[in-house]
Scaffold this motif. Sequence first.
Motif, PDB file in Angstrom:
ATOM      1  N   MET A 197      60.453 -15.520   1.233  1.00 23.96           N
ATOM      2  CA  MET A 197      61.435 -14.744   0.262  1.00 23.96           C
ATOM      3  C   MET A 197      61.011 -13.488   0.124  1.00 23.96           C
ATOM      4  N   ARG A 198      62.032 -12.479   0.224  1.00 23.17           N
ATOM      5  CA  ARG A 198      61.691 -11.127  -0.108  1.00 23.17           C
ATOM      6  C   ARG A 198      62.218 -10.708  -1.273  1.00 23.17           C
ATOM      7  N   ALA A 199      61.481 -10.444  -2.307  1.00 25.85           N
ATOM      8  CA  ALA A 199      62.078 -10.344  -3.658  1.00 25.85           C
ATOM      9  C   ALA A 199      62.095  -8.764  -4.108  1.00 25.85           C
ATOM     10  N   LEU A 200      62.770  -8.371  -4.811  1.00 25.02           N
ATOM     11  CA  LEU A 200      62.871  -6.967  -5.532  1.00 25.02           C
ATOM     12  C   LEU A 200      62.973  -7.123  -6.966  1.00 25.02           C
ATOM     13  N   VAL A 201      61.905  -6.316  -7.748  1.00 24.05           N
ATOM     14  CA  VAL A 201      62.112  -6.223  -9.193  1.00 24.05           C
ATOM     15  C   VAL A 201      62.621  -4.911  -9.557  1.00 24.05           C
ATOM     16  N   THR A 202      63.219  -5.202 -10.578  1.00 20.30           N
ATOM     17  CA  THR A 202      63.821  -3.505 -10.963  1.00 20.30           C
ATOM     18  C   THR A 202      63.521  -3.374 -12.320  1.00 20.30           C
ATOM     19  N   ARG A 203      62.669  -2.259 -12.694  1.00 18.87           N
ATOM     20  CA  ARG A 203      62.543  -1.770 -14.055  1.00 18.87           C
ATOM     21  C   ARG A 203      62.582  -0.143 -13.807  1.00 18.87           C
ATOM     22  N   ALA A 220      55.001 -11.711  -6.982  1.00 28.39           N
ATOM     23  CA  ALA A 220      54.083 -11.740  -5.777  1.00 28.39           C
ATOM     24  C   ALA A 220      53.349 -12.992  -5.440  1.00 28.39           C
ATOM     25  N   ALA A 221      53.174 -13.957  -6.281  1.00 27.76           N
ATOM     26  CA  ALA A 221      52.022 -15.070  -6.036  1.00 27.76           C
ATOM     27  C   ALA A 221      53.100 -15.862  -5.227  1.00 27.76           C
ATOM     28  N   ARG A 222      54.527 -15.888  -5.193  1.00 27.55           N
ATOM     29  CA  ARG A 222      55.312 -16.782  -4.692  1.00 27.55           C
ATOM     30  C   ARG A 222      56.274 -16.174  -3.363  1.00 27.55           C
ATOM     31  N   ALA A 223      56.296 -15.036  -3.503  1.00 27.60           N
ATOM     32  CA  ALA A 223      57.183 -14.202  -2.634  1.00 27.60           C
ATOM     33  C   ALA A 223      56.384 -13.798  -1.473  1.00 27.60           C
ATOM     34  N   ASP A 224      57.057 -13.571  -0.223  1.00 28.71           N
ATOM     35  CA  ASP A 224      56.475 -12.911   0.852  1.00 28.71           C
ATOM     36  C   ASP A 224      56.344 -11.216   0.642  1.00 28.71           C
ATOM     37  N   THR A 225      57.040 -10.621   0.042  1.00 25.34           N
ATOM     38  CA  THR A 225      56.846  -9.374  -0.011  1.00 25.34           C
ATOM     39  C   THR A 225      57.731  -9.147  -1.403  1.00 25.34           C
ATOM     40  N   ASP A 261      54.527  -4.325  -2.735  1.00 28.16           N
ATOM     41  CA  ASP A 261      54.414  -3.759  -1.326  1.00 28.16           C
ATOM     42  C   ASP A 261      55.112  -2.684  -0.909  1.00 28.16           C
ATOM     43  N   ASP A 262      56.351  -2.381  -1.604  1.00 24.08           N
ATOM     44  CA  ASP A 262      57.184  -1.205  -1.281  1.00 24.08           C
ATOM     45  C   ASP A 262      57.760  -0.634  -2.776  1.00 24.08           C
ATOM     46  N   ILE A 263      58.103   0.744  -2.621  1.00 24.15           N
ATOM     47  CA  ILE A 263      58.689   0.954  -4.054  1.00 24.15           C
ATOM     48  C   ILE A 263      59.936   1.874  -3.616  1.00 24.15           C
ATOM     49  N   LEU A 264      60.925   1.696  -4.157  1.00 28.37           N
ATOM     50  CA  LEU A 264      62.276   2.422  -4.258  1.00 28.37           C
ATOM     51  C   LEU A 264      62.317   3.219  -5.678  1.00 28.37           C
ATOM     52  N   VAL A 265      62.553   4.516  -5.423  1.00 30.23           N
ATOM     53  CA  VAL A 265      63.037   5.295  -6.407  1.00 30.23           C
ATOM     54  C   VAL A 265      64.127   5.807  -6.915  1.00 30.23           C
ATOM     55  N   TRP A 266      64.814   5.405  -7.751  1.00 36.72           N
ATOM     56  CA  TRP A 266      66.179   5.976  -7.973  1.00 36.72           C
ATOM     57  C   TRP A 266      66.310   6.407  -9.552  1.00 36.72           C
ATOM     58  N   GLU A 290      70.104  -3.313   0.903  1.00 31.13           N
ATOM     59  CA  GLU A 290      70.735  -4.082   1.946  1.00 31.13           C
ATOM     60  C   GLU A 290      69.699  -3.981   3.051  1.00 31.13           C
ATOM     61  N   ALA A 291      69.237  -2.865   3.510  1.00 30.63           N
ATOM     62  CA  ALA A 291      68.267  -2.841   4.581  1.00 30.63           C
ATOM     63  C   ALA A 291      67.045  -3.460   4.440  1.00 30.63           C
ATOM     64  N   SER A 292      66.548  -3.576   2.955  1.00 32.70           N
ATOM     65  CA  SER A 292      65.319  -4.328   2.716  1.00 32.70           C
ATOM     66  C   SER A 292      65.346  -5.717   2.884  1.00 32.70           C
ATOM     67  N   ALA A 293      66.724  -6.322   2.982  1.00 29.62           N
ATOM     68  CA  ALA A 293      66.817  -7.546   3.137  1.00 29.62           C
ATOM     69  C   ALA A 293      66.445  -8.607   1.940  1.00 29.62           C
ATOM     70  N   ALA A 294      66.300  -7.866   0.816  1.00 26.99           N
ATOM     71  CA  ALA A 294      65.853  -8.686  -0.342  1.00 26.99           C
ATOM     72  C   ALA A 294      66.910  -9.605  -0.700  1.00 26.99           C
ATOM     73  N   ASP A 295      66.376 -10.802  -0.868  1.00 28.74           N
ATOM     74  CA  ASP A 295      67.451 -12.100  -1.185  1.00 28.74           C
ATOM     75  C   ASP A 295      66.911 -12.676  -2.501  1.00 28.74           C
ATOM     76  N   THR A 296      66.112 -11.832  -3.455  1.00 20.42           N
ATOM     77  CA  THR A 296      66.095 -12.437  -4.706  1.00 20.42           C
ATOM     78  C   THR A 296      65.594 -11.201  -5.455  1.00 20.42           C
TER      79      THR A 296
END
Length: 332
Positions: A1-7, A25-30, A50-55, A80-86
């Motif tokens: 699972m590739r997770a993205l969290v937005t704040r 992070a305890a359950r996601a791969d990234t 693991d990674d930070i996107l700034v917008w 889309e390139a990050s392949a986040a699915d959750t």
Amino acid sequence: MRALVTRLDSFGDVLLAGPAIRAVAARADTVTLLCGPRGAPAARLLPGVDDILVWDAPWVGFTPPPVGRGEVDQLIDTIEASAADTALILASFHQSPLPAALLLRLAGVGFIAADSDDYPGSLLDVRHQRAPHAHEAEAALDLAAAAGFPAADDGRLRVLPPPPTAGLTGPGPYVVVHPGASVPARAWSPERCAEAVRELAAVGHRVVVTGGPEESELTAFVAGEQALDLGGRTGAAELSGVLAGADTVVTGNTGPAHLAAAVGTPVVSLFAPVVPAGRWRPYGVPYVLLGDQDAPCADSRARQCPVPGHPCLDTVTAHDVVTAVEKLRGER
């Protein structure tokens, strides 16, 4: 699972998202954290990222940018390139997660969870209702659990280990006074801050004054001849070390209050009630709340104090601060 969290909002808001991010992070791969420019320095301090996107989102912040199709398209392509699915969208109680949810859907994210009072249509897979009056850190953890990410630890605020800062602060115990705030309505007056420094020094405390590069005049005034002025001399990581070494931190409702909590230091919180203390007080550490929480400005979300004389905070005296510092030192 590739997770993205937005704040997407401020430094302190990103720190308050930390426990929920660790749960993901305890359950996601990234875990990728999508944050705004004001929150990015805090994002770099958080375990589990693991990674930070700034917008810079046009629906968030005090000076939001204009909407630009090119910037939006670029963000969608990057996600889309990050392949986040959750994805987990964290936002304050007065903010809508739906603009972010729309962009994440366009980027191909298949599972999206958020707190939302508004009907989300097909934008959310988990439409969660936050508990009334929940602290922001607890609300984020509740949303994470509803999305399948239960708390992975004690749920307190946490940052990566701070760098050594004795070279900045000098040896021995000290109290930090941080006079600045993100908006004027949340700041104790410079004169009151300077009085508190003098009284803390008079009863034997060594005082360190902190602030950002744009606050150097303020910190110099507040420090005077009685305190060490570190205004403009600390980035986020160095500030975490300075706060970690303090006996107590005296500050308003601003990012360093949450950073102090994240390194386990008690806080004397000069809290203007323009936002509710129950949602934004220092979390997970001993604290003393000072300020009239029933003042006419309560819950107004005002940036400039709407009441002449700023009575919610300027009725607090330097003696009140000294008493609160002594109380917290005794408890510690």
